[in-house]
Motif scaffolding. Structure first.
Motif, mmCIF file in Angstrom:
data_model
loop_
_atom_site.group_PDB
_atom_site.id
_atom_site.type_symbol
_atom_site.label_atom_id
_atom_site.label_comp_id
_atom_site.label_asym_id
_atom_site.label_seq_id
_atom_site.Cartn_x
_atom_site.Cartn_y
_atom_site.Cartn_z
ATOM 1 N N GLY A 61 8.809 9.881 -17.962
ATOM 2 C CA GLY A 61 8.058 10.894 -18.589
ATOM 3 C C GLY A 61 9.126 12.215 -18.720
ATOM 4 O O GLY A 61 10.290 11.947 -18.780
ATOM 5 N N THR A 62 8.512 13.398 -18.486
ATOM 6 C CA THR A 62 9.353 14.634 -18.457
ATOM 7 C C THR A 62 10.169 14.743 -17.246
ATOM 8 O O THR A 62 9.757 13.923 -16.173
ATOM 9 C CB THR A 62 8.497 15.824 -18.698
ATOM 10 N N SER A 63 11.125 15.286 -17.010
ATOM 11 C CA SER A 63 12.150 15.384 -15.883
ATOM 12 C C SER A 63 11.187 15.980 -14.787
ATOM 13 O O SER A 63 10.514 17.138 -14.931
ATOM 14 C CB SER A 63 13.368 16.182 -16.060
ATOM 15 N N GLY A 64 11.039 15.515 -13.597
ATOM 16 C CA GLY A 64 10.455 16.213 -12.417
ATOM 17 C C GLY A 64 10.512 15.105 -11.318
ATOM 18 O O GLY A 64 11.092 13.721 -11.227
ATOM 19 N N SER A 65 10.312 15.623 -10.074
ATOM 20 C CA SER A 65 10.340 14.757 -9.041
ATOM 21 C C SER A 65 9.057 13.897 -8.643
ATOM 22 O O SER A 65 7.863 14.624 -9.178
ATOM 23 C CB SER A 65 10.461 15.686 -7.855
ATOM 24 N N VAL A 66 9.009 12.746 -8.144
ATOM 25 C CA VAL A 66 7.910 11.945 -7.935
ATOM 26 C C VAL A 66 8.345 11.409 -6.523
ATOM 27 O O VAL A 66 9.355 11.345 -5.924
ATOM 28 C CB VAL A 66 7.695 10.942 -9.216
ATOM 29 N N SER A 111 0.940 -1.404 0.141
ATOM 30 C CA SER A 111 0.012 -0.010 -0.027
ATOM 31 C C SER A 111 0.745 1.173 -0.062
ATOM 32 O O SER A 111 1.569 1.462 1.152
ATOM 33 C CB SER A 111 -0.908 0.220 1.133
ATOM 34 N N MET A 112 0.804 2.100 -1.160
ATOM 35 C CA MET A 112 1.766 3.133 -1.151
ATOM 36 C C MET A 112 0.771 4.314 -1.012
ATOM 37 O O MET A 112 -0.446 4.568 -1.896
ATOM 38 C CB MET A 112 2.429 3.115 -2.627
ATOM 39 N N ASN A 113 1.000 5.298 -0.335
ATOM 40 C CA ASN A 113 0.217 6.331 -0.029
ATOM 41 C C ASN A 113 0.757 7.632 -0.355
ATOM 42 O O ASN A 113 2.030 7.953 -0.245
ATOM 43 C CB ASN A 113 -0.122 6.224 1.446
ATOM 44 N N GLY A 114 -0.085 8.768 -0.486
ATOM 45 C CA GLY A 114 0.564 10.089 -0.823
ATOM 46 C C GLY A 114 1.363 10.159 -2.109
ATOM 47 O O GLY A 114 2.321 10.844 -2.104
ATOM 48 N N LEU A 115 0.900 9.432 -3.230
ATOM 49 C CA LEU A 115 1.677 9.459 -4.315
ATOM 50 C C LEU A 115 1.911 11.072 -4.961
ATOM 51 O O LEU A 115 0.581 11.827 -4.773
ATOM 52 C CB LEU A 115 1.379 8.664 -5.420
ATOM 53 N N TYR A 116 2.832 11.315 -5.655
ATOM 54 C CA TYR A 116 2.804 12.792 -6.003
ATOM 55 C C TYR A 116 3.770 12.898 -7.212
ATOM 56 O O TYR A 116 4.733 11.991 -7.371
ATOM 57 C CB TYR A 116 3.054 13.706 -5.123
ATOM 58 N N THR A 117 3.534 13.705 -8.061
ATOM 59 C CA THR A 117 4.301 14.110 -9.079
ATOM 60 C C THR A 117 4.692 15.749 -9.064
ATOM 61 O O THR A 117 3.823 16.566 -8.672
ATOM 62 C CB THR A 117 3.913 13.889 -10.483
ATOM 63 N N GLN A 118 5.569 15.932 -9.486
ATOM 64 C CA GLN A 118 5.958 17.587 -9.422
ATOM 65 C C GLN A 118 5.953 18.409 -10.673
ATOM 66 O O GLN A 118 5.644 19.568 -10.705
ATOM 67 C CB GLN A 118 7.453 17.683 -8.750
ATOM 68 N N ALA A 119 5.869 17.676 -11.835
ATOM 69 C CA ALA A 119 5.714 18.468 -13.126
ATOM 70 C C ALA A 119 4.940 17.858 -14.133
ATOM 71 O O ALA A 119 4.720 16.451 -14.096
ATOM 72 C CB ALA A 119 7.497 18.526 -13.764
ATOM 73 N N ALA A 120 4.210 18.596 -14.919
ATOM 74 C CA ALA A 120 3.366 17.993 -15.968
ATOM 75 C C ALA A 120 4.145 16.930 -16.815
ATOM 76 O O ALA A 120 5.217 16.996 -17.260
ATOM 77 C CB ALA A 120 2.885 19.246 -16.730
ATOM 78 N N GLY A 121 3.354 15.839 -17.112
ATOM 79 C CA GLY A 121 3.889 14.745 -17.874
ATOM 80 C C GLY A 121 4.938 13.775 -17.194
ATOM 81 O O GLY A 121 5.587 12.914 -17.910
ATOM 82 N N THR A 122 5.186 14.075 -16.138
ATOM 83 C CA THR A 122 5.968 13.219 -15.187
ATOM 84 C C THR A 122 5.297 12.121 -14.316
ATOM 85 O O THR A 122 4.203 12.697 -13.857
ATOM 86 C CB THR A 122 6.976 14.270 -14.058
ATOM 87 N N TYR A 123 5.665 10.976 -14.238
ATOM 88 C CA TYR A 123 4.919 10.036 -13.697
ATOM 89 C C TYR A 123 6.077 9.048 -12.835
ATOM 90 O O TYR A 123 6.999 9.023 -13.429
ATOM 91 C CB TYR A 123 3.739 9.291 -14.616
ATOM 92 N N ALA A 124 5.189 8.187 -11.645
ATOM 93 C CA ALA A 124 6.135 7.442 -11.267
ATOM 94 C C ALA A 124 5.956 5.864 -11.553
ATOM 95 O O ALA A 124 4.646 5.644 -11.966
ATOM 96 C CB ALA A 124 6.021 7.677 -9.629
ATOM 97 N N VAL A 125 7.035 5.413 -11.563
ATOM 98 C CA VAL A 125 6.812 3.889 -11.986
ATOM 99 C C VAL A 125 7.235 2.945 -10.524
ATOM 100 O O VAL A 125 8.570 3.317 -10.102
ATOM 101 C CB VAL A 125 7.745 3.447 -13.164
ATOM 102 N N TYR A 126 6.711 2.211 -10.234
ATOM 103 C CA TYR A 126 6.931 1.207 -9.036
ATOM 104 C C TYR A 126 6.961 -0.112 -9.287
ATOM 105 O O TYR A 126 6.277 -0.689 -10.446
ATOM 106 C CB TYR A 126 5.620 1.448 -7.964
ATOM 107 N N HIS A 127 8.028 -0.731 -8.767
ATOM 108 C CA HIS A 127 8.179 -2.089 -9.053
ATOM 109 C C HIS A 127 8.523 -3.006 -7.769
ATOM 110 O O HIS A 127 9.070 -2.524 -6.701
ATOM 111 C CB HIS A 127 9.772 -2.217 -9.816
ATOM 112 N N LEU A 128 8.238 -4.192 -7.637
ATOM 113 C CA LEU A 128 8.327 -5.067 -6.688
ATOM 114 C C LEU A 128 9.746 -6.074 -7.130
ATOM 115 O O LEU A 128 9.610 -6.672 -8.060
ATOM 116 C CB LEU A 128 7.040 -6.086 -6.321
#
Length: 171
Positions: A142-147, A73-90
């Motif tokens: 995606g685009t460069s930004g913080s996630v 359970s990952m909570n409070g996901l966020y992205t900082q810039a338009a077009g940026t997204y996070a990818v999570y792996h187990l």
């Protein structure tokens, strides 16, 4: 004492009527043990290579044929810039075993998007009785930004937690 076909005690009833099971007694579908951990730290990254999130759990199966159900359970996901997204792996033992990708943030028009959650389940057949570690890795795409995750927003620090749980299931 009630003995199983191998000749050793499987169940014991004491003089007070309490039932005690032998540690090796189990039936298919029984949860044999549960291990869990959580992370509450805010966790930003701009890395485009997968990095450890700090969210990990180690379990030592009692039986070689057990399954391990991993719940994330990952909570409070966020992205900082338009077009940026996070990818999570187990990961298991340092290698990827399952993708937990999140497209959260891909459609953010002007930047900051936060507050989403990601739930993931994975049923593993580790075929071992050795300690096995499951861990979440993540990266910015995606685009460069913080996630990241555990973005507390207006709630303040330590108001949300991300959790990983491993359950040994008897077969």
């Amino acid at each position: 004492a009630i003995k199983h076909s191998g000749g050793t005690s499987a169940l014991t009833i004491d003089s007070s009527g309490n039932l005690t099971a032998n540690a090796n007694l189990h039936y298919a579908g029984a949860v044999l043990q549960v291990q869990s951990s959580q992370v509450s730290a805010w966790s930003p990254t701009s890395s485009t290579s997968a990095i450890a999130s700090g969210l990990s759990v180690t379990i030592t199966p009692k039986f070689n044929n057990s399954k391990v159900l991993v719940l994330v359970s990952m909570n409070g996901l966020y992205t900082q810039a338009a077009g940026t997204y996070a990818v999570y792996h187990l990961y298991k033992g340092g290698s990827i075993v399952n993708f937990m990708s999140s497209v959260q943030g891909q459609n953010a028009g002007s930047g900051y998007e936060y507050g989403a959650c990601l739930a993931h389940q994975y049923l593993d057949s580790p075929a071992t009785t050795s300690a096995t570690t499951y861990e979440v890795y993540y990266l910015s795409a995606g685009t460069s930004g913080s996630v990241g995750f555990n973005n507390y927003a207006a709630g303040g620090n330590n108001t949300t937690h991300s959790t990983i749980t491993a359950m040994e299931i008897a077969q």
